[in-house]
Design a protein around this motif. Sequence first.
Motif, mmCIF file in Angstrom:
data_model
loop_
_atom_site.group_PDB
_atom_site.id
_atom_site.type_symbol
_atom_site.label_atom_id
_atom_site.label_comp_id
_atom_site.label_asym_id
_atom_site.label_seq_id
_atom_site.Cartn_x
_atom_site.Cartn_y
_atom_site.Cartn_z
ATOM 1 N N ARG A 183 -27.363 -40.918 -21.976
ATOM 2 C CA ARG A 183 -28.146 -39.846 -22.606
ATOM 3 C C ARG A 183 -27.249 -38.695 -23.082
ATOM 4 N N PRO A 184 -27.612 -38.085 -24.219
ATOM 5 C CA PRO A 184 -26.748 -37.073 -24.849
ATOM 6 C C PRO A 184 -26.384 -35.908 -23.946
ATOM 7 N N GLU A 185 -27.366 -35.386 -23.181
ATOM 8 C CA GLU A 185 -27.051 -34.222 -22.357
ATOM 9 C C GLU A 185 -26.052 -34.561 -21.262
ATOM 10 N N ASN A 186 -26.138 -35.794 -20.732
ATOM 11 C CA ASN A 186 -25.180 -36.203 -19.706
ATOM 12 C C ASN A 186 -23.818 -36.523 -20.305
ATOM 13 N N PHE A 187 -23.808 -36.989 -21.558
ATOM 14 C CA PHE A 187 -22.532 -37.269 -22.214
ATOM 15 C C PHE A 187 -21.719 -35.985 -22.365
#
Length: 496
Positions: free
Chosen positions: A287-291
Amino acid sequence: MRLLSGASLMTCGLLLQLQALCTLGLAPHARGQLCRTRPTDLVFVVDSSRSVRPVEFEKVKVFLSQVIESLDVGPNATQVGVVNYASAVKQEFPLWAHGSKASLLRAVRRIQPLSTGTMTGLAIQFAITKAFSDTEGSRARSPDISKVAIVVTDGRPQDSVRDVSARARASGIELFAIGVGRVDKATLRQIASEPQEEHVDYVESYSVIEKLSKKFQEAFCVVSDLCATGDHDCEQVCLSSPGFYTCTCREGFTLNSDGKTCNACSGSSGSSATDLVFLIDGSKSVRPENFELVKKFINQIVDTLDVSDKLAQVGLVQYSSSVRQEFPLGRFHTKKDIKAAVRNMSYMEKGTMTGAALKYLIDNSFAVSSGARPGAQKVGIVFTDGRSQDYINDAAKKAKELGFKMFAVGVGNAVEDELREIASEPVAEHYFYTADFKTINQIGKRLQNKICVEEDPCACESIVKFQTKVEGLLQALTRKLEAVSKRLAVLENRVV
């Protein structure tokens, strides 16, 4: 060795284990040729027509470099020339031009695509009359000298190849034909020498052409295992791998900067150079926020490194359903530039092919053509958040056999058995797991405990021992001060 500040002392202590050159004997590793190649005049005939996109042509150049790296290069060994063709033919460099492997690799990097038509027959004719002529460095025909042409093409030629290929073979040139994508396979058979099953290769796309390099590394071998025959330059330990051998040292010794000889761990002549490559999972489950948190994790580690041409180099590879090199070792020479490149990395958001990523690390990331330095220790940090969709065991085992120091970091649904498979020995010190992305900064701090890239690793170890002793004394002193404070408080209460 330069004087260290208190912060540097702390960093050295936090970073000791990954270097661990003194205590574990895992010195920097150099890769040598596993096989001697018989004297060969080798000419690559490479299609760079408009159907070959620039990024695909770069893959061809990597393939050429990997084959060259496995050869004994020299005027009395193997000579290499490159013919580049499209509608016209361009000789990039003749057989006589480069007498060393390093010079050849630099010349290959400079080749640019021509981006016009596809005149394969014309290119093969040029190879016969020009590239393999004595004026261009080709040696006299002899049973002791092979003449080999490797033709790489991705389309249907605009001219005939049958007759000219027959003339090439009749003149003593052994022809290999490599086809990519929508190539006309009948054309490949018309080009290739017999037996065709050994001289015709096909790959679906340029992204996987590099996998053919091992075939040619083995095809040119005369001696298959220099470690077994003793025909190598390693002073202590020799490890075999397809196309190469690796020198290592016994416990208590470090590998010197020549990549062959060993030194008792005194810090005087060992090398502290480290090539560190991050292998980062960019699958959709992240997921983008975790990336973004993963990027911060990488930069947290980068902040602890002494980045320079002589000490730490950093490379970054992202993987999902495919593998993408974000930047190779040595491209950036400052922490600031590395961290900026990490922040600018885009998220791939597909599957989880950890096995393919590990194979890429072995075959490409730590190759000299990708910026790796002979004699520098090789360190891989693999980050993943889920189960691999392909097989990892062989590549994980191979990385450790080659002497790469492997760390495995897992988050969320990562499979701990896979992390342990990737991690170097002792496994408990080389794999990390957390259930929540928000806590990976804690893993970053623990990883820092495992890395040391000071100029003198043995001195660094001594510093850590000294630091530990000082910390113990400070803790004891703190306890005594707390006890005195309590007593003073009791006395003050009594006076009141």
